[in-house]
Design a protein around this motif. Sequence first.
Motif, PDB file in Angstrom:
ATOM      1  N   LEU A 195       2.139   1.915  -3.473  1.00  0.00           N
ATOM      2  CA  LEU A 195       1.088   2.424  -4.354  1.00  0.00           C
ATOM      3  C   LEU A 195       0.690   3.857  -3.990  1.00  0.00           C
ATOM      4  N   ALA A 196       0.715   4.164  -2.687  1.00  0.00           N
ATOM      5  CA  ALA A 196       0.336   5.500  -2.226  1.00  0.00           C
ATOM      6  C   ALA A 196       1.527   6.458  -2.208  1.00  0.00           C
ATOM      7  N   ASP A 225      -5.334   8.445   1.096  1.00  0.00           N
ATOM      8  CA  ASP A 225      -4.496   7.832   0.062  1.00  0.00           C
ATOM      9  C   ASP A 225      -4.319   6.330   0.302  1.00  0.00           C
ATOM     10  N   ILE A 269       0.844  -1.206   0.000  1.00  0.00           N
ATOM     11  CA  ILE A 269       0.000   0.000   0.000  1.00  0.00           C
ATOM     12  C   ILE A 269       0.875   1.251   0.000  1.00  0.00           C
ATOM     13  N   ILE A 290      -4.245   4.973  -8.543  1.00  0.00           N
ATOM     14  CA  ILE A 290      -4.743   5.089  -7.165  1.00  0.00           C
ATOM     15  C   ILE A 290      -5.439   6.435  -6.951  1.00  0.00           C
ATOM     16  N   TYR A 304       0.635   2.846 -11.653  1.00  0.00           N
ATOM     17  CA  TYR A 304      -0.273   2.407 -10.585  1.00  0.00           C
ATOM     18  C   TYR A 304      -0.520   3.528  -9.577  1.00  0.00           C
ATOM     19  N   GLN A 305       0.503   4.319  -9.293  1.00  0.00           N
ATOM     20  CA  GLN A 305       0.337   5.440  -8.370  1.00  0.00           C
ATOM     21  C   GLN A 305      -0.647   6.465  -8.924  1.00  0.00           C
ATOM     22  N   LYS A 324      -7.485   4.368  -0.443  1.00  0.00           N
ATOM     23  CA  LYS A 324      -7.667   4.234  -1.898  1.00  0.00           C
ATOM     24  C   LYS A 324      -6.822   3.070  -2.424  1.00  0.00           C
ATOM     25  N   ALA A 325      -5.578   3.013  -1.965  1.00  0.00           N
ATOM     26  CA  ALA A 325      -4.685   1.936  -2.411  1.00  0.00           C
ATOM     27  C   ALA A 325      -5.205   0.575  -1.964  1.00  0.00           C
TER      28      ALA A 325
END
Length: 334
Positions: free
Chosen positions: A54-55, A275, A51, A235, A231-232, A278-279
Amino acid sequence: MEESQKGEDYKPLEFKSRIDLGQLQTSVAQIKTELGRVIIGQQDMIELLIISILANGHSLIEGVPGVAKTVTAKLLAKTMDVGFSRIQFTPDLMPSDILGTSIFNVKTSKFEFKKGPLFSNIILIDEINRAPAKTQAALFEAMAERQITMDGQTYEMSPPFLVFATQNPIEQEGTYRLPEAQLDRFLFKIKVNYPSLEEEIEILESKHRQKNKNLESLITSVLTAEQIANYQEVIKEIIIEDNLMKYIAGIVHNTRNNANLYLGASPRASIAIMDASKALAAIHGRDFVTPDDIKKVATPVLVHRVILTPEREMEGLTPDKVIKQIMETIEIPR
């Protein structure tokens, strides 16, 4: 009439994500599979670290020695085809040891900046609380601004730039307490506990089977820097309803008005919860955040950002318990 129109072939409408999360989910599953070759248990730590990637946030990993903090972070970095650097923090570590230094080039008669180990993508810092204030300050700029200033020159860090730092909560000799401003830059504080009895037996069996194999040789890279950046961005498109934003704000606001807390969380904590939730939603294939996503990430986001009053600390109360109490008092949106 409606029942007859449905007929025997009627099928309920299936949920279809408005954002394509298939590739992201596949990549996360591949990362977990790769780590599962070596790491037994610690699923919560692995998911929180994914996570944080991704965040686009840093993570502080806290646990006693021997619970696979360092090896998990190291192998997770190995699943990504990006630069990796491991730095062991010690009381005599100086800023130039991590940032780099200017060296005089006899041929050009000029000083040239030789970059230090901090100039990489995934930075694993072992025992972050052992370095003195000067070194912590040098690291702080890199974490906060993703840049480094040396000799009046600013150097941007290449994305992704993520710091995974470990610390031992038990041993205090030769350590320096991290300043609150630096702690606030960590998206998560991940507390790693001992494995269960069943997991420990499995660890022994796995170690016996591996003999003298190099653990890193068992891990294959499944993500590129470009994929991580994509991917970021995905997200950021995950949907979060207004009532859930109010729910997050209510949780964080309560930490500032809680009788058990001397210091509450900042607005950066609210953004971090949003954030991270969301991830988490994306990992589970949803393009929208649920209250459960928020509840799951709230504690690791807040636990290092709040300070207990001296009285409550003496009574044995912990930040985790206070955050849990706050979560129980705020009404969950429906």
